[in-house]
Design a protein around this motif. Structure first.
Motif, PDB file in Angstrom:
ATOM      1  N   ALA A 175       6.015   6.022  -6.976  1.00  0.00           N
ATOM      2  CA  ALA A 175       5.668   4.912  -7.145  1.00  0.00           C
ATOM      3  C   ALA A 175       6.661   3.980  -7.026  1.00  0.00           C
ATOM      4  N   ILE A 176       6.270   2.538  -6.559  1.00  0.00           N
ATOM      5  CA  ILE A 176       7.128   1.643  -6.743  1.00  0.00           C
ATOM      6  C   ILE A 176       6.867   0.552  -7.715  1.00  0.00           C
ATOM      7  N   LEU A 177       7.738   0.454  -8.557  1.00  0.00           N
ATOM      8  CA  LEU A 177       7.802  -0.378  -9.797  1.00  0.00           C
ATOM      9  C   LEU A 177       8.417  -1.378 -10.146  1.00  0.00           C
ATOM     10  N   GLY A 178       8.503  -2.458 -10.544  1.00  0.00           N
ATOM     11  CA  GLY A 178       9.252  -3.649 -11.047  1.00  0.00           C
ATOM     12  C   GLY A 178       9.242  -4.705 -10.303  1.00  0.00           C
ATOM     13  N   PRO A 179      10.197  -5.614 -10.158  1.00  0.00           N
ATOM     14  CA  PRO A 179      10.369  -6.944  -9.345  1.00  0.00           C
ATOM     15  C   PRO A 179      10.826  -6.501  -8.143  1.00  0.00           C
ATOM     16  N   HIS A 180      10.613  -7.184  -7.004  1.00  0.00           N
ATOM     17  CA  HIS A 180      11.127  -7.448  -5.914  1.00  0.00           C
ATOM     18  C   HIS A 180      12.696  -7.852  -6.037  1.00  0.00           C
ATOM     19  N   GLY A 222      11.951  -8.406 -20.052  1.00  0.00           N
ATOM     20  CA  GLY A 222      12.930  -8.339 -19.108  1.00  0.00           C
ATOM     21  C   GLY A 222      13.791  -6.872 -18.681  1.00  0.00           C
ATOM     22  N   ALA A 223      13.366  -5.905 -19.393  1.00  0.00           N
ATOM     23  CA  ALA A 223      13.817  -4.726 -19.252  1.00  0.00           C
ATOM     24  C   ALA A 223      12.746  -3.467 -19.809  1.00  0.00           C
ATOM     25  N   TYR A 224      13.129  -2.334 -19.091  1.00  0.00           N
ATOM     26  CA  TYR A 224      12.171  -1.104 -19.839  1.00  0.00           C
ATOM     27  C   TYR A 224      12.611  -0.745 -21.244  1.00  0.00           C
ATOM     28  N   ARG A 225      11.600  -0.438 -22.012  1.00  0.00           N
ATOM     29  CA  ARG A 225      11.948  -0.123 -23.530  1.00  0.00           C
ATOM     30  C   ARG A 225      11.551   1.341 -23.781  1.00  0.00           C
ATOM     31  N   THR A 226      10.452   1.566 -23.379  1.00  0.00           N
ATOM     32  CA  THR A 226       9.577   2.890 -23.645  1.00  0.00           C
ATOM     33  C   THR A 226      10.002   3.948 -22.760  1.00  0.00           C
ATOM     34  N   LEU A 227      10.108   3.778 -21.556  1.00  0.00           N
ATOM     35  CA  LEU A 227      10.660   4.715 -20.255  1.00  0.00           C
ATOM     36  C   LEU A 227      11.291   4.005 -19.581  1.00  0.00           C
ATOM     37  N   ASP A 228      12.341   4.615 -18.941  1.00  0.00           N
ATOM     38  CA  ASP A 228      13.499   3.767 -17.982  1.00  0.00           C
ATOM     39  C   ASP A 228      12.837   4.557 -16.848  1.00  0.00           C
ATOM     40  N   LEU A 229      12.444   3.480 -16.030  1.00  0.00           N
ATOM     41  CA  LEU A 229      11.708   3.911 -14.756  1.00  0.00           C
ATOM     42  C   LEU A 229      12.366   3.288 -13.357  1.00  0.00           C
ATOM     43  N   SER A 230      13.789   2.798 -13.877  1.00  0.00           N
ATOM     44  CA  SER A 230      14.393   2.168 -12.772  1.00  0.00           C
ATOM     45  C   SER A 230      14.568   3.005 -11.260  1.00  0.00           C
ATOM     46  N   VAL A 231      14.319   4.267 -11.654  1.00  0.00           N
ATOM     47  CA  VAL A 231      14.419   5.119 -10.477  1.00  0.00           C
ATOM     48  C   VAL A 231      13.379   4.558  -9.333  1.00  0.00           C
ATOM     49  N   PHE A 232      12.348   4.146  -9.722  1.00  0.00           N
ATOM     50  CA  PHE A 232      11.277   3.674  -8.928  1.00  0.00           C
ATOM     51  C   PHE A 232      11.336   2.236  -8.465  1.00  0.00           C
ATOM     52  N   SER A 233      12.633   1.791  -8.479  1.00  0.00           N
ATOM     53  CA  SER A 233      12.304   0.036  -8.406  1.00  0.00           C
ATOM     54  C   SER A 233      12.332   0.089  -6.590  1.00  0.00           C
ATOM     55  N   TYR A 234      11.942  -1.002  -6.412  1.00  0.00           N
ATOM     56  CA  TYR A 234      11.959  -1.576  -5.160  1.00  0.00           C
ATOM     57  C   TYR A 234      13.272  -1.579  -4.294  1.00  0.00           C
ATOM     58  N   GLU A 264      14.493  -9.798  -4.551  1.00  0.00           N
ATOM     59  CA  GLU A 264      14.658 -11.173  -4.443  1.00  0.00           C
ATOM     60  C   GLU A 264      13.710 -12.247  -4.939  1.00  0.00           C
ATOM     61  N   ILE A 265      12.860 -11.528  -5.222  1.00  0.00           N
ATOM     62  CA  ILE A 265      11.734 -12.442  -6.081  1.00  0.00           C
ATOM     63  C   ILE A 265      11.365 -11.847  -7.219  1.00  0.00           C
ATOM     64  N   GLY A 266      12.061 -12.557  -8.454  1.00  0.00           N
ATOM     65  CA  GLY A 266      11.998 -11.888  -9.689  1.00  0.00           C
ATOM     66  C   GLY A 266      10.595 -11.865 -10.422  1.00  0.00           C
ATOM     67  N   ASN A 267       9.749 -13.033  -9.994  1.00  0.00           N
ATOM     68  CA  ASN A 267       8.435 -12.910 -10.690  1.00  0.00           C
ATOM     69  C   ASN A 267       7.241 -12.396  -9.824  1.00  0.00           C
ATOM     70  N   PHE A 268       7.734 -11.411  -8.976  1.00  0.00           N
ATOM     71  CA  PHE A 268       6.737 -10.594  -8.166  1.00  0.00           C
ATOM     72  C   PHE A 268       7.142  -9.375  -8.518  1.00  0.00           C
ATOM     73  N   LEU A 269       6.053  -8.639  -9.360  1.00  0.00           N
ATOM     74  CA  LEU A 269       6.320  -7.171  -9.836  1.00  0.00           C
ATOM     75  C   LEU A 269       5.336  -6.417  -9.102  1.00  0.00           C
ATOM     76  N   PHE A 270       6.024  -5.105  -8.746  1.00  0.00           N
ATOM     77  CA  PHE A 270       4.975  -4.126  -8.098  1.00  0.00           C
ATOM     78  C   PHE A 270       4.723  -3.084  -9.123  1.00  0.00           C
ATOM     79  N   ALA A 271       3.399  -2.607  -8.854  1.00  0.00           N
ATOM     80  CA  ALA A 271       3.124  -1.583  -9.494  1.00  0.00           C
ATOM     81  C   ALA A 271       2.124  -0.598  -8.547  1.00  0.00           C
ATOM     82  N   ASN A 272       2.911  -0.162  -7.731  1.00  0.00           N
ATOM     83  CA  ASN A 272       2.046   0.536  -6.461  1.00  0.00           C
ATOM     84  C   ASN A 272       2.512   1.839  -5.912  1.00  0.00           C
ATOM     85  N   GLY A 273       2.013   2.336  -4.928  1.00  0.00           N
ATOM     86  CA  GLY A 273       2.405   3.529  -3.888  1.00  0.00           C
ATOM     87  C   GLY A 273       2.417   4.871  -4.895  1.00  0.00           C
ATOM     88  N   PHE A 274       1.482   5.300  -5.703  1.00  0.00           N
ATOM     89  CA  PHE A 274       1.375   6.279  -6.492  1.00  0.00           C
ATOM     90  C   PHE A 274       1.106   7.572  -5.819  1.00  0.00           C
TER      91      PHE A 274
END
Length: 392
Positions: free
Chosen positions: A326-331, A365-377, A333-343
């Motif tokens: 998956a590709i998750l979270g903001p771009h 502005g941050a993950y609380r339940t699960l840290d999914l930063s490994v899947f960031s853009y 450079e574009i903070g208000n464009f969020l991805f929830a893609n590529g599963f």
């Protein structure tokens, strides 16, 4: 006509987009407006509704296991979320992933990761496989991994109907249309334009466009490695009973599972034969069954020598050729464009956890339940893939 501005616009209304809207609409810290734009409101060609609709914890990436564990909890708590009549026919009959000698070290390593994450997966030697599954031919198997609980399959249409019905009650606006343009000003997305010319301004844009996610990102001048890949699901009947079959994955990559009184099966083509799908190609690959799948099934389960193909359908899923994750979270450079893609075939089982995660990013502005930063853009931009080794 839809309003001209929404605090959050979600592009795509199937399982992932509906889950984002559902969690966001229930979030106490959010009081803004939400719109979900969907080009196919009947979901006749959606990856969600054309999938094999299953859930597993047998992954090699810990975060993928956690995503599915969250989804498992969601399925088990449906009546709490949606009322006493909520039922999606969840059959917790497990996955059985089989390995030849060539793949046994990977299977063993994956199993260790799964156990460390609390998954109820049994590592089985051939003698154990024969004892548990007497219909199985184990002559060329080295081992198998069996989900004793927490894995199975369910009704995708039912899950989607529950989510979409509830977000309507919570005031989420459903818009039928195709996004044909995105207005980007510097490091912000200002609005989307529909094919009918309507302009919808937004505070945040969430890309939940499934197989079309890469095309949507391109409208904003962004390269996103997500594209549609075609998969055919075949339906067959078997003369003999095959008792207690989980969703079984053969070392060849072919999968099969019960579906009521029938069975469904399929496989991923070889990489060299698996290019981007034509957007209008939903014709089943009939030859795949006769030439490859049936012989392999008959070898693994002798009862499947006498079967009758009764139906098939083809669907597209959002494949991430970069690392199948998956590709998750903001771009970047574009903070208000969020991805929830590529599963890459895991979207339905991970949709609820992703919905929770994206809603947290929007509100806190941050993950609380699960840290999914490994899947960031960011990993895409830095060319640092996070490979999932248990792709089916």
């Amino acid at each position: 006509m839809p309003a001209d501005f929404y605090d959050v616009v979600i592009a795509g209304g199937a399982a992932v987009g509906a889950s984002v809207a559902w969690f966001l609409a229930r979030e106490p810290g959010f009081s803004g407006s939400i719109a979900v734009i969907e080009r196919d409101p009947a979901f006749a060609r959606a990856a969600t509704t054309l999938s094999a609709a299953s859930i597993r914890q047998q992954f090699s990436t810990p975060e993928n296991i956690r995503l599915s564990q969250f989804g498992l909890g969601f399925l088990r708590d449906l009546k709490t979320h949606f009322g006493p009549d909520a039922d999606v026919g969840f059959r917790e009959q497990g996955y059985l992933i089989l390995s030849s000698e060539a793949g046994v070290e990977r299977l063993r390593a994956n199993h260790a990761i799964q156990i460390a994450e609390g998954a109820d997966i049994a590592y089985l030697e051939p003698v154990d496989l024969t004892h548990r599954f007497p219909w199985l031919n184990v002559e060329d198997l080295a081992a198998g991994a069996y989900g004793q609980s927490g894995e199975g399959w369910f009704d995708a249409h039912g899950v989607l109907a529950l989510l979409r019905g509830d977000i309507r009650k919570r005031g989420v606006t459903a818009i039928t249309g195709t996004i044909s343009g995105i207005e980007r000003v510097g490091d912000r997305i200002e609005a989307v334009r529909l094919a009918d010319g309507h302009r919808i301004a937004c505070g945040t844009l969430v890309n939940a466009a499934g197989p079309q996610a890469g095309d949507l990102a391109e409208l904003a001048g962004i390269s996103l490695p997500v594209e549609p890949r075609k998969r055919t699901v075949f339906v067959f009947d078997c003369r003999e009973k095959v008792e207690g079959m989980p969703l079984m994955v053969d070392p060849s990559g072919i999968y099969v599972r019960p579906e009521g009184a029938h069975f469904i099966c399929g496989m991923s083509p070889k990489e060299e034969d698996d290019g981007r799908a034509n957007d209008d190609d939903f014709d089943p690959d009939w030859a795949l069954f006769e030439e490859i799948i049936w012989p392999a099934l008959a070898h693994r389960v002798p009862a499947f020598e006498a079967i009758k193909l009764t139906n098939a359908w083809a669907g597209h899923y959002d494949y991430n050729p970069f690392d199948q994750n998956a590709i998750l979270g903001p771009h970047s450079e574009i903070g208000n464009f969020l991805f929830a893609n590529g599963f890459s075939g895991h979207g339905l089982q991970q949709a609820q956890a992703v919905g929770r995660a994206i809603s947290e990013l929007i509100v806190d502005g941050a993950y609380r339940t699960l840290d999914l930063s490994v899947f960031s853009y960011d990993r895409i931009a830095a060319n640092h893939p996070v490979h999932e080794l248990a792709v089916i």
